[in-house]
Design a protein around this motif. Structure first.
Motif, PDB file in Angstrom:
ATOM      1  N   LEU A 136      30.028 -16.257 -25.337  1.00 16.73           N
ATOM      2  CA  LEU A 136      28.800 -15.920 -26.044  1.00 16.73           C
ATOM      3  C   LEU A 136      29.123 -15.996 -27.525  1.00 16.73           C
ATOM      4  O   LEU A 136      30.143 -15.437 -27.963  1.00 16.73           O
ATOM      5  N   SER A 137      28.302 -16.688 -28.281  1.00 18.20           N
ATOM      6  CA  SER A 137      28.619 -16.854 -29.699  1.00 18.20           C
ATOM      7  C   SER A 137      27.359 -17.122 -30.504  1.00 18.20           C
ATOM      8  O   SER A 137      26.358 -17.623 -29.974  1.00 18.20           O
ATOM      9  N   ARG A 138      27.440 -16.782 -31.768  1.00 15.84           N
ATOM     10  CA  ARG A 138      26.305 -17.042 -32.661  1.00 15.84           C
ATOM     11  C   ARG A 138      26.315 -18.486 -33.168  1.00 15.84           C
ATOM     12  O   ARG A 138      25.277 -19.026 -33.513  1.00 15.84           O
ATOM     13  N   ALA A 139      27.493 -19.085 -33.212  1.00 18.08           N
ATOM     14  CA  ALA A 139      27.627 -20.488 -33.613  1.00 18.08           C
ATOM     15  C   ALA A 139      28.164 -21.284 -32.429  1.00 18.08           C
ATOM     16  O   ALA A 139      28.800 -20.730 -31.526  1.00 18.08           O
ATOM     17  N   THR A 144      36.021 -28.914 -19.951  1.00 16.57           N
ATOM     18  CA  THR A 144      35.714 -30.028 -19.045  1.00 16.57           C
ATOM     19  C   THR A 144      34.261 -30.022 -18.607  1.00 16.57           C
ATOM     20  O   THR A 144      33.610 -31.058 -18.535  1.00 16.57           O
ATOM     21  N   HIS A 145      33.749 -28.840 -18.295  1.00 16.82           N
ATOM     22  CA  HIS A 145      32.369 -28.712 -17.815  1.00 16.82           C
ATOM     23  C   HIS A 145      31.718 -27.530 -18.511  1.00 16.82           C
ATOM     24  O   HIS A 145      32.349 -26.483 -18.703  1.00 16.82           O
ATOM     25  N   TRP A 146      30.455 -27.691 -18.929  1.00 12.66           N
ATOM     26  CA  TRP A 146      29.763 -26.598 -19.609  1.00 12.66           C
ATOM     27  C   TRP A 146      28.260 -26.656 -19.362  1.00 12.66           C
ATOM     28  O   TRP A 146      27.697 -27.705 -19.077  1.00 12.66           O
ATOM     29  N   THR A 147      27.634 -25.494 -19.483  1.00 15.47           N
ATOM     30  CA  THR A 147      26.182 -25.361 -19.466  1.00 15.47           C
ATOM     31  C   THR A 147      25.786 -24.387 -20.562  1.00 15.47           C
ATOM     32  O   THR A 147      26.365 -23.300 -20.671  1.00 15.47           O
ATOM     33  N   ARG A 148      24.809 -24.767 -21.373  1.00 10.28           N
ATOM     34  CA  ARG A 148      24.345 -23.900 -22.463  1.00 10.28           C
ATOM     35  C   ARG A 148      23.155 -23.068 -21.996  1.00 10.28           C
ATOM     36  O   ARG A 148      22.231 -23.584 -21.360  1.00 10.28           O
ATOM     37  N   VAL A 149      23.193 -21.771 -22.314  1.00 12.29           N
ATOM     38  CA  VAL A 149      22.136 -20.838 -21.922  1.00 12.29           C
ATOM     39  C   VAL A 149      21.629 -20.129 -23.166  1.00 12.29           C
ATOM     40  O   VAL A 149      22.416 -19.526 -23.907  1.00 12.29           O
ATOM     41  N   HIS A 150      20.327 -20.181 -23.413  1.00  9.48           N
ATOM     42  CA  HIS A 150      19.737 -19.565 -24.610  1.00  9.48           C
ATOM     43  C   HIS A 150      19.680 -18.057 -24.436  1.00  9.48           C
ATOM     44  O   HIS A 150      19.200 -17.555 -23.434  1.00  9.48           O
ATOM     45  N   GLY A 151      20.214 -17.329 -25.411  1.00 11.33           N
ATOM     46  CA  GLY A 151      20.149 -15.873 -25.401  1.00 11.33           C
ATOM     47  C   GLY A 151      19.533 -15.343 -26.679  1.00 11.33           C
ATOM     48  O   GLY A 151      19.307 -16.083 -27.633  1.00 11.33           O
ATOM     49  N   ALA A 152      19.252 -14.051 -26.682  1.00 14.35           N
ATOM     50  CA  ALA A 152      18.740 -13.420 -27.905  1.00 14.35           C
ATOM     51  C   ALA A 152      19.899 -13.218 -28.869  1.00 14.35           C
ATOM     52  O   ALA A 152      20.875 -12.554 -28.542  1.00 14.35           O
ATOM     53  N   HIS A 153      19.816 -13.827 -30.037  1.00 17.02           N
ATOM     54  CA  HIS A 153      20.826 -13.704 -31.111  1.00 17.02           C
ATOM     55  C   HIS A 153      22.142 -14.399 -30.770  1.00 17.02           C
ATOM     56  O   HIS A 153      23.144 -14.179 -31.453  1.00 17.02           O
TER      57      HIS A 153
END
Length: 909
Positions: A723-726, A734-743
């Motif tokens: 979890l990161s702000r940037a 190797t494998h990733w999925t981006r998930v939108h969170g608050a802040h």
């Protein structure tokens, strides 16, 4: 970004998601903040909104927006900002050159059910009446064109005879290939509320999967994938054998019954049950229920339409309603639920390649003459154009040399998606009108044109019950974005075409309404049910005030017709409906030794299409955060994969990677993967690359429900999340999925690199992941080398900036409580200790994965309430923790949790 003050008065508009067409009250505070509520006066939803509609306010920001026209340098691949004049000139001159050199069929438009009717209208007019080609098709081809074809064959016109009230008047609702609870939740809740009021009302679900919809059903028929025609042919034969048909209706109002009955074959219940892989007693129960119930509504959606036999499936259903005369009367009939907000509006104006406009068709010269005369156009397309899949095949082969994509993402949504990539790479001129700059498709565009999004654009849409509603603007146009209709008209004008000088969408709507009524009467021989002549002549103020209205509406005095075929007259010249013989046939591609499983694709509850809108909402991300492969545990064992692990799904056309789960609803031999994830939000989760490109020979709709696939383990050495702000350095995983969170943004990750003295340790790797090179950074970390566990967090000015959790096993700490730390201005000692421990302590609580997105209620919260307070019903859960108290789409999951919690309690007794 400059915040523009906006008048905060509530604006009545329409939801931009599914075909239900819910009314929305939007109260803007500024250009990025909008309060959303359901419109209690709208007859589609009466104030109720599903969770996607409720979260619309989270999706109106400008992050990632395309705000200025751009041109791509083909040598460097780079995009540069240009003026509208330069962008439009490039498009118009490029089209004109290609037409001059190769003819009009070398140009194609690929449009979208996200367009408003007015946008659709001018796009169709330009292509078919001025360029002179029918090479305009829509992504609605992918969801409802089999229903269109079935309606035309049965009724003589593309007509949905029902309205939503019929769902509440019915005594039996049959849901075929429709996870209505998740895909059309407001309509499903109308059905459920009526069943609560009238328990004798019955619900039957026909679906290979056990979905959330089945939780409310009296009977679930988990038929063999692709066997729908056999099921309804068997029903037709059963009705005839048991004297349950309406002979008077059949004789007076139809043709072809004997041929359809002959194609259905004998009433052999045992053989039908065997062919459909159903329990014979359950099949008999369904057939008897249908035969004995007068008021029957049969709802069908993508599970029927998205098939190489989709049109026959539609006609198999309609045949049963025609045979019993259960059509055109309250509480009965076949009901197609459309997928997109304006799929119906696109059908009205001719957005499909095989129709002209206003329900006029190719194949009859008189129809073409009517449209051309009305438009006073220099040319008219004389034959059907290329349907979606064959259109992109033609682009790849070089027959189509320019394509304009409007409001859709075919690299993600079309089958055999890698072939779509190859086609766009070869295409001489690719133009894209979009609201988002970076999409899988826009990566191949030569010209990007910034369009208006929901809340900014103005026009009409038509929902599944033929109800026209207004989408109204309540946010100023951002940057240099323009309405789609205006962009299309500007290109047309620059190509030298007249009659595109509309002053606003109200003038386009007026022309559309006038065309619907033009020479539309029995004396011309082209009488159509689609007629909104009663809405002609609206000025801007009247158009702005237009209330939700069903068609047909031939005149204000006559009023709308809520239910079609009440007189028993259909749209064929003789007034009779047609039975269509539907001989069963197996799907084109059968499983084999190399690809032994059948892939089924579809939606999840809280996401929409390719996530360019819903992917921006933290509320919607909590329910299902990454793509998955739902499969039976025994199939997983045979494939060598385990629940929670990553696996590769492969077909003859492509592959993708997702996480294995056992949702409990999959039969042996089948797997399910959702459609939403793409290359912008995941490293390799685009299921369209896997889907086979076979289409229905009548409708051209692709076979999204039956692709032979193989499943194999995707080997990684570690699993993790951050979890990161940037944004982290994703080249390091190797494998990733981006998930939108608050802040913050969350990334689900996995890798193949090893952490030891020879390959680099966790500490250095994690700091490089977040671009941290300051030796004195406030860095919290914990490591257990024997277990392969590592946890770390970066704190700046007492506020958490980023954190990462890694394990050799996929069972990682919960994410929900970590997300709450990013809402704090300062971490306390308890928070820091929780980060090291990997779980909340003290006042913190792990609420678990989101179940109720409307109120943000997690699984652990619900299960604890069930266990501690002895809750027995979903209503009691709602009273206790609010879950299920808004849209109701989580109610099936609440009922499932009640059972699971009770079973867990009993197992410990």
């Amino acid at each position: 970004m400059t915040i523009i003050p906006i008048e905060s008065a509530s604006v009545k508009t329409t939801c931009p998601y599914c075909g239900v067409g819910c009314g929305v009250n939007a109260s803007p505070k500024n250009a990025t903040e909008v309060t959303i509520a359901g419109d209690e006066s709208h007859p589609s939803n009466f104030g109720r909104l599903c969770v996607k509609g409720s979260a619309l306010g989270e999706t109106v920001g400008l992050e990632g927006r395309l705000l200025t026209p751009k041109l791509r340098d083909r040598h460097t691949g780079s995009l540069s900002d240009v003026s509208w004049n330069d962008a439009l000139a490039t498009v118009a001159s490029g089209f004109a050159r290609i037409i001059a050199e190769h003819g009009p069929d070398a140009i194609a438009f690929y449009v979208s059910g996200q367009l408003l009717t007015e946008d659709y209208y001018v796009a169709n007019k330009l292509m078919k009446g001025y360029i002179g080609s029918a090479n305009i098709d829509t992504n609605s081809r992918l969801c409802m064109s089999s229903s269109v074809a079935g309606h035309k064959r049965a009724f003589g016109e593309d007509l949905v005879p029902m309205n939503y009230e019929d769902l509440e008047l019915a005594d039996l609702v049959v849901l075929v290939g429709s996870n209505t609870a998740w895909c059309h939740p407001i309509l499903f809740q109308r059905i459920v509320k009526m069943k609560e009021k009238r328990p004798e009302m019955k619900i039957v679900v026909v679906d290979p999967r056990y979905t959330a919809t089945c939780e409310m059903a009296d009977l679930h028929l988990p038929l063999k994938p692709g066997s729908d025609v056999r099921l309804f042919n068997g029903l037709l034969a059963f009705l005839a054998e048991h004297g349950a048909t309406d002979a008077a209706f059949v004789d007076a109002h139809t043709r072809g019954f004997d041929a359809a009955l002959a194609a259905a074959g004998p009433a052999d219940l045992a053989q039908t049950a065997k062919d459909c892989k159903l329990d014979q007693h359950d099949l008999m129960a369904f057939y008897r229920l249908f035969a004995r119930t007068e008021r029957v509504v049969t709802v069908y959606s993508q599970g029927v339409n998205q098939s190489s036999a989709g049109t026959d499936k539609v006609n198999g259903i309609i045949n049963c309603h025609l045979a019993t005369g259960r059509i055109g009367r309250p509480g009965m009939g076949p009901f197609s639920f459309t997928g997109q907000p304006n799929a119906m509006g696109g059908r009205e104006v001719g957005g499909l390649a095989n129709t002209l406009a206003a329900h006029l068709e190719f194949g009859d010269p008189l129809h073409g003459e009517i449209v051309q005369t009305f438009w006073n156009s220099p040319a008219i397309a004389e034959r059907a154009g290329l349907k979606a899949v064959e259109l992109f095949d033609a682009i790849e082969s070089g027959r189509v040399k320019a394509v304009w994509v409007m409001g859709t993402n075919p690299v993600v949504s079309l089958p055999d998606g890698d072939r779509v990539k190859r086609a766009l790479e070869k295409c001489e001129l690719v133009v894209s009108s979009d609201i988002i700059e970076k999409t899988d498709t826009n990566a191949f565009a030569d010209v990007l044109l910034p369009a208006l999004g929901w809340g900014e654009k103005d026009g009409t849409v038509t929902n599944s019950e033929r109800r026209i509603s207004r989408q109204r603007a309540f946010i100023p146009a951002p940057g240099k974005a323009r309405a789609d209709w205006r962009i299309i008209c500007d290109v047309a004008t620059r190509m030298g075409f007249e009659d595109f000088g509309f002053a606003g969408p109200h003038e386009i709507f007026d022309e559309h309404a006038r065309l619907s009524a033009y020479r539309n009467d029995a004396s011309t021989g082209v009488h159509r049910a689609f007629d909104i002549g009663g809405l002609t002549g609206l000025d801007r103020a009247q158009y702005d005030a237009l209330q939700p209205t069903q068609w047909p509406l031939r005149s204000v005095q006559e009023g709308s017709i809520a239910r079609l075929f009440e007189t028993g007259r259909f749209s064929y010249a003789d007034g009779r409906a047609r039975f269509v013989p539907t001989a069963p046939r197996d799907p084109v591609n059968a499983p084999d030794e190399d690809y032994p499983l059948v892939l089924n694709t579809g939606r999840v509850r809280d996401q929409w299409h390719t996530m360019t809108r819903t992917g921006r909402s933290a509320k919607l991300a909590g329910h299902i955060s990454e793509s998955f492969i739902d499969m039976h545990p025994q199939d997983a064992l045979a494939c060598g994969v385990r629940e929670g692990e990553l696996a590769r799904v492969s077909s003859r056309w492509g592959s993708m990677i997702a996480r294995v789960q056992h949702g409990g609803g999959m039969p042996r031999g089948s797997v399910f993967v959702p459609i939403h994830w793409n290359d912008q939000v995941a490293s390799d989760a685009r299921v369209g690359a896997v889907v086979n490109p076979v289409v229905d020979p009548v409708s051209g709709e692709p076979e999204f429900k039956h692709t032979p696939v193989a499943i194999e383990k995707f080997h990684v050495t570690w699993h993790g999340f951050s979890l990161s702000r940037a944004a982290p350095d994703l080249d390091m995983v190797t494998h990733w999925t981006r998930v939108h969170g608050a802040h913050h943004m969350r990334y689900e990750m996995a890798g193949r690199n090893r952490f030891d003295t020879s390959h680099g340790d966790h500490h250095d790797w994690a700091r490089a992941l977040f671009h941290i090179d300051d030796r004195h950074a406030d860095w919290i970390e914990y490591e257990d080398k024997s277990a392969g566990v590592y946890r770390a967090a970066h704190v700046v000015d007492e506020r958490i900036e980023s954190c990462v959790f890694i394990s050799e096993r996929p069972d990682l700490p919960a994410r929900a409580w970590l997300a709450t730390l990013f809402e704090k201005d300062r971490l306390d000692d308890e928070d820091r200790a929780s980060l090291l421990l990997g779980q909340p302590i003290g006042k913190g609580e792990d609420t678990g994965p989101t179940v109720c997105s409307c109120f943000g209620v997690g699984r652990n919260t619900i299960c604890n309430a069930i266990r501690d307070k002895g809750l027995k019903t979903a209503a009691e859960i709602t009273s206790c923790v609010k879950a299920g108290g808004n849209c109701g789409s989580c109610v099936p999951e609440l009922k499932k949790l009640i059972v699971e919690t009770e079973m867990a309690r009993l197992s410990t007794v």
